[in-house]
Enzyme design. Structure first.
Site, short mmCIF file in Angstrom:
data_model
loop_
_atom_site.label_atom_id
_atom_site.label_comp_id
_atom_site.label_asym_id
_atom_site.label_seq_id
_atom_site.Cartn_x
_atom_site.Cartn_y
_atom_site.Cartn_z
N LYS A 193 0.84 -1.21 0.00
CA LYS A 193 0.00 0.00 0.00
C LYS A 193 0.87 1.25 0.00
O LYS A 193 1.74 1.42 0.85
CB LYS A 193 -0.92 0.04 1.21
CG LYS A 193 -1.97 1.18 1.12
CD LYS A 193 -2.71 1.40 2.42
CE LYS A 193 -2.00 2.36 3.35
NZ LYS A 193 -1.97 3.76 2.83
N GLY A 246 6.77 3.77 9.45
CA GLY A 246 5.96 4.94 9.78
C GLY A 246 6.14 5.31 11.24
O GLY A 246 7.15 4.98 11.85
N SER A 247 5.15 5.97 11.78
CA SER A 247 5.27 6.47 13.15
C SER A 247 5.16 5.33 14.17
O SER A 247 4.58 4.28 13.90
CB SER A 247 4.17 7.49 13.43
OG SER A 247 2.91 6.85 13.55
N GLY A 251 2.65 2.16 14.39
CA GLY A 251 3.26 0.84 14.53
C GLY A 251 2.60 0.03 15.64
O GLY A 251 2.39 -1.18 15.51
N GLU A 268 9.58 -0.50 11.25
CA GLU A 268 10.61 0.54 11.32
C GLU A 268 9.86 1.81 11.62
O GLU A 268 9.11 2.32 10.79
CB GLU A 268 11.38 0.60 10.00
CG GLU A 268 12.67 1.42 10.10
CD GLU A 268 12.44 2.87 9.74
OE1 GLU A 268 12.30 3.70 10.68
OE2 GLU A 268 12.38 3.17 8.55
N CYS A 302 13.45 9.24 9.13
CA CYS A 302 13.23 8.57 10.42
C CYS A 302 14.52 8.51 11.24
O CYS A 302 14.47 8.54 12.47
CB CYS A 302 12.69 7.16 10.19
SG CYS A 302 13.65 6.17 9.05
N GLU A 403 9.71 13.43 18.26
CA GLU A 403 10.10 13.47 16.85
C GLU A 403 9.32 14.56 16.13
O GLU A 403 8.09 14.55 16.14
CB GLU A 403 9.85 12.11 16.21
CG GLU A 403 10.31 12.03 14.77
CD GLU A 403 10.12 10.63 14.19
OE1 GLU A 403 10.99 10.18 13.42
OE2 GLU A 403 9.10 9.99 14.50
#
Length: 503
Positions: A193, A246-247, A251, A268, A302, A403
């Site tokens: 996706k 992603g974040s 996650g 990740e 990231c 972040e």
């Protein structure tokens, strides 16, 4: 289904004309979404609409998973010799190289990153990643285990099955390659996706997968919003593994949804990576690498080394040099211009997020040393932010701990080596880190003590597709890239052959 329902001819701001797929790529065919839902892609440089693409719903995900499962079981893929599978990947790498200018154009238009970076770094890495894993396809071995003459024992490395992959918006093509490369080399099939913010480049890439000769259903590419299509993939009982970038917050939700059938999982996620500058560092190199480590890709990395910790003896000197270098290097503007270093943030939401952290830093009492405001073009459009530097930042401030994901760096000081390590590790994250020192013993010593999946010594963020990539703590689970990336996409089956034992 009409071709015009799933394709549109576009001309990018740099004059490149091309045909943009806008549908769902399932079983090597383009389809519209069953619900008719669409996602609109916005050019972050001037806030205009580029085009709209079909958005998958749960029933579209069902179709893609069914196609992937059928392809996984079909001899045309299941029994394909691994060398031939590798050759398909090498062919795909060649097609990516041939289409590199168009792919880079789409990436810049849809994401906002400078065209030179998209072409010379991102798309080049995509081609190299497929080439690298194409070479691995026929080198995934089991082993024979000697337990004595009465048993022949060996292991087989087998593909997992149908894999769901959810990629982020900061490196749309590169993150897809990181996941697809080892996945396909190992013989899996996939439903991937695209990020809803940047769906365009991977749709164009999907046609190259078909042109390379991959059988129908091996690679299925969907667009869709995360809480609909992404959730349907993560929770789907027909998917054997999820790989997500992603974040950290997302996650966690992916893990919960994947638990429905105990999916194999690779995550990740976020980071707040430290960069340590010791008194004995080459200060000029530390400044230049520190700038790359946080200001490249509009700070949307990231592993961005967004917490710079400088030893007290060179703290003030480093700040002045870093400010001067950022001012001279970080030219903000049109990402298609040759001299642009920093384009816009990817979306209005991300732009507003960074501005909110600027306000937070000011209110908490940090010193705003540079930037700290929006940067608009002559028409007042675009999601641009001036490179922002905060100094005298305390460990309890939000801008030190959270972040931000933008051209935004915090600089603080430390006294001793132990102090530096304690400050570096004072975070819930553990993705990347960097150490600058001319003392090789100190470099190795500090590298061992930093709680992170990766440590750069006298550089920052110069990752390589041949080297494992991943984090510890709340920065993820598992590894991508290098030989380690293959482990995430294979099972080890043990076979026991009785040669002598009788009952």
């Amino acid at each position: 289904m009409s071709y015009l329902e799933t394709h549109v001819h576009l001309t990018a701001p740099n004059g490149t004309g091309y045909t943009q797929p806008t549908g769902l790529f399932i079983n090597n065919e383009w389809r519209t979404s069953k619900s008719g839902s669409k996602i609109t892609s916005i050019n972050p440089t001037d806030e205009t609409i580029i085009t709209s693409v079909h958005a998958a719903g749960p029933s579209d995900v069902d179709d893609a998973v069914a196609a992937a499962r059928k392809a996984f079981k079909k001899p045309s893929w299941r029994d394909m010799p691994p060398t031939e599978r590798g050759n398909l990947m090498l062919k795909l790498s060649q097609l990516i190289e041939a289409h590199a200018p168009t792919l880079a154009t789409i990436e810049t238009w849809d994401n906002g990153k400078p065209y030179a970076v998209a072409l010379e770094e991102d798309v080049a890495e995509v081609a190299n990643t497929f080439k690298y894993y194409g070479g691995w396809a026929d080198k995934i071995y089991g082993q024979v285990i000697d337990v004595g003459p009465e048993k022949h024992a060996y292991t087989i490395r087998e593909p997992l099955g149908v894999v769901g992959q959810i990629i982020p918006w900061n490196y749309p093509l590169a993150m897809a390659a990181w996941k697809l490369g080892p996945c396909l080399a190992a013989g899996n099939t996939v439903v991937i996706k695209a990020a809803e913010q940047t769906p365009l480049s991977i749709l164009y890439f999907a046609d190259l997968v078909k042109e390379a000769g991959f059988p129908p259903g091996v690679v299925n590419v969907l667009n869709g919003v995360g809480n609909v299509a992404g959730a349907a993939i993560a929770s789907h009982p027909g998917i054997d593994k999820i790989a997500f970038t992603g974040s950290t917050a997302t996650g966690r939700e992916i893990m919960k949804m994947a638990a429905v059938n105990l999916k194999n999982i690779t995550l990740e996620t976020g980071g707040k990576s430290p960069l340590l500058v010791f008194d004995d560092a080459d200060l000029d190199q530390a400044v230049k690498w520190a700038h790359i480590g946080i200001m490249s890709n509009m700070g949307q990395i990231c592993t961005a080394t967004s917490r710079i910790l400088v030893q007290e003896g060179v703290y003030e000197k480093f700040i002045e040099a870093f400010k001067a270098h950022t001012e001279a290097t970080s030219k903000v503007g049109d990402p298609f211009a040759d001299d642009t270093f920093q384009g816009p943030q990817v979306t209005k939401a991300q732009y507003e997020r960074v501005l909110s952290y600027i306000n937070s830093g000011k209110s908490e009492g940090a010193t705003l040393a540079a930037g700290g405001e929006a940067h608009k073009d002559v028409n007042g459009k675009g999601f641009f932010i001036k490179p922002t530097i905060f100094t005298n930042v305390k460990p309890d401030m939000r801008i030190y701990r959270e972040e931000v994901f933008g051209p935004f760096v915090v600089i603080s000081s430390f006294s001793t080596e132990d102090d530096a390590i304690e400050r570096a590790n004072d975070t819930t994250y553990g993705l990347g880190s960097a150490v600058f020192t001319e003392n090789i013993s100190k470099a190795h010593r500090v590298a061992r003590r930093i709680e992170a999946g990766m440590v750069w010594v006298n550089s920052s963020n110069d990752s390589d597709y041949r080297i494992p990539f991943g984090g510890v703590k709340q920065s993820g689970i598992g590894r991508e890239l290098g030989e380690a990336g293959l482990d995430a996409y294979t099972n080890k089956k043990s076979v026991h052959v009785n040669l002598g034992a009788r009952l």
